[in-house]
Design a protein around this motif. Structure first.
Motif, PDB file in Angstrom:
ATOM      1  N   GLU A  28     -43.949 -13.376 -15.971  1.00  0.00           N
ATOM      2  CA  GLU A  28     -44.631 -12.828 -17.941  1.00  0.00           C
ATOM      3  C   GLU A  28     -44.726 -13.667 -19.154  1.00  0.00           C
ATOM      4  O   GLU A  28     -44.208 -14.727 -18.476  1.00  0.00           O
ATOM      5  N   ARG A  29     -45.567 -13.091 -20.117  1.00  0.00           N
ATOM      6  CA  ARG A  29     -46.192 -14.107 -21.018  1.00  0.00           C
ATOM      7  C   ARG A  29     -45.215 -13.932 -21.870  1.00  0.00           C
ATOM      8  O   ARG A  29     -45.496 -14.771 -22.684  1.00  0.00           O
ATOM      9  N   ASP A  30     -44.921 -12.542 -22.459  1.00  0.00           N
ATOM     10  CA  ASP A  30     -43.680 -12.046 -23.704  1.00  0.00           C
ATOM     11  C   ASP A  30     -42.115 -13.209 -23.205  1.00  0.00           C
ATOM     12  O   ASP A  30     -42.282 -12.703 -22.745  1.00  0.00           O
ATOM     13  N   HIS A  31     -42.304 -14.334 -24.604  1.00  0.00           N
ATOM     14  CA  HIS A  31     -41.164 -15.320 -24.101  1.00  0.00           C
ATOM     15  C   HIS A  31     -39.997 -14.547 -24.529  1.00  0.00           C
ATOM     16  O   HIS A  31     -39.393 -14.576 -23.442  1.00  0.00           O
ATOM     17  N   ALA A  32     -39.830 -13.457 -25.137  1.00  0.00           N
ATOM     18  CA  ALA A  32     -39.059 -12.618 -25.982  1.00  0.00           C
ATOM     19  C   ALA A  32     -38.766 -11.757 -24.001  1.00  0.00           C
ATOM     20  O   ALA A  32     -37.352 -11.131 -23.761  1.00  0.00           O
ATOM     21  N   VAL A  34     -38.788 -12.386 -20.639  1.00  0.00           N
ATOM     22  CA  VAL A  34     -38.906 -13.383 -20.304  1.00  0.00           C
ATOM     23  C   VAL A  34     -37.172 -13.915 -20.047  1.00  0.00           C
ATOM     24  O   VAL A  34     -36.630 -14.069 -19.389  1.00  0.00           O
ATOM     25  N   GLN A  35     -36.820 -14.259 -21.630  1.00  0.00           N
ATOM     26  CA  GLN A  35     -35.524 -14.026 -21.741  1.00  0.00           C
ATOM     27  C   GLN A  35     -34.540 -13.425 -22.062  1.00  0.00           C
ATOM     28  O   GLN A  35     -33.238 -12.660 -21.240  1.00  0.00           O
ATOM     29  N   LYS A  36     -34.604 -11.505 -22.154  1.00  0.00           N
ATOM     30  CA  LYS A  36     -34.154 -10.574 -21.785  1.00  0.00           C
ATOM     31  C   LYS A  36     -33.314 -10.573 -20.506  1.00  0.00           C
ATOM     32  O   LYS A  36     -32.767  -9.755 -20.864  1.00  0.00           O
ATOM     33  N   ALA A  38     -34.564 -12.749 -18.035  1.00  0.00           N
ATOM     34  CA  ALA A  38     -33.614 -14.153 -16.940  1.00  0.00           C
ATOM     35  C   ALA A  38     -32.354 -13.781 -16.156  1.00  0.00           C
ATOM     36  O   ALA A  38     -32.474 -14.476 -15.370  1.00  0.00           O
ATOM     37  N   GLU A  46     -42.271 -17.999 -17.615  1.00  0.00           N
ATOM     38  CA  GLU A  46     -43.293 -17.791 -18.502  1.00  0.00           C
ATOM     39  C   GLU A  46     -44.240 -17.719 -18.577  1.00  0.00           C
ATOM     40  O   GLU A  46     -44.438 -19.556 -18.196  1.00  0.00           O
ATOM     41  N   ASP A  48     -48.623 -17.601 -18.349  1.00  0.00           N
ATOM     42  CA  ASP A  48     -50.184 -16.188 -18.501  1.00  0.00           C
ATOM     43  C   ASP A  48     -50.604 -16.153 -17.338  1.00  0.00           C
ATOM     44  O   ASP A  48     -51.801 -17.318 -16.749  1.00  0.00           O
TER      45      ASP A  48
END
Length: 216
Positions: A28-32, A34-36, A38, A46, A48
């Motif tokens: 997933e390229r959306d950092h938020a 990825v953290q959600k 993980a 993370e 592209d």
């Protein structure tokens, strides 16, 4: 299994696979996002995936199955799918948001294209319009449905009500209240509160389900 995109479709798929004990690499390229996710998924990275070099570094070419869950951007979906096909992934599944999108995905080499919104709409339409509790459609208009029994089969055995000859459907399973599902046998009697599993062609199932004025 490799899953690209952690939107609602991708997350639902990944979560289900993890619950089945499968190893999942989610990209997933959306950092938020990825953290959600993980901590709840096996591996979340993370990156592209529209960049084939990024996929190569992740070892995408070593996966036998990959799912493209990107749905908000047709361009991104197609780029990711092309990359996975070019990397030689044996089974590439991709989510399509409309027929044109699906046609493009098929032409670039995706092995399986799914239309989750459309399929969900078809399923819900049958649940709303008929006396069905669940509905799964397969190829060639064949389906399996879960429903309450129509009135004319209640209190009778499968052999007596003859659903196959009278309605062109098969009652394959039955669940009495408080009991597990079991296979329907010719001598199985159907009670008013039983739940039955029925198979057949869609139109025949619809007619069988509508053969009663019972309401759930």
């Amino acid at each position: 299994m490799l899953i690209v995109g952690l939107g609602r479709f991708g997350v639902s798929l990944a979560t289900q696979l993890v619950s089945q004990g499968r190893e999942v690499l989610a990209v997933e390229r959306d950092h938020a996002l990825v953290q959600k996710y993980a901590d709840s998924l096996t591996h979340v990275v993370e990156a592209d995936a529209s960049d084939i070099e990024a996929l190569q570094q992740l070892g995408a070419q070593d996966f036998s199955t990959a799912v493209v869950g990107v749905g908000t951007s047709i361009e991104s979906s197609v780029l990711v799918a092309v990359n996975l096909v070019d990397l030689g992934v044996e089974h590439v599944w991709a989510k399509a948001i409309n027929k044109a999108h699906g046609k493009i995905l098929t032409r670039i080499g995706c092995h399986h294209v799914v239309f989750p919104e459309h399929d969900a709409g078809v399923r819900v339409a049958h649940l709303v319009a008929n006396q069905m509790m669940d509905f799964i459609k397969f190829d060639d208009n064949f389906a399996i449905a879960r429903m309450l029994p129509p009135r004319d089969v209640i209190g009778r055995t499968i052999d007596q009500c003859r659903p196959r000859s009278r309605h062109k459907v098969n009652i394959v399973g039955i669940k009495p209240p408080g009991q597990p599902f079991h296979y329907a046998e010719p001598e199985t009697s159907i009670g008013p509160e039983d739940v039955i599993i029925v198979s057949g062609h869609v139109r025949d199932l619809e007619r069988f389900a509508d053969h009663s004025d019972r309401k759930r």
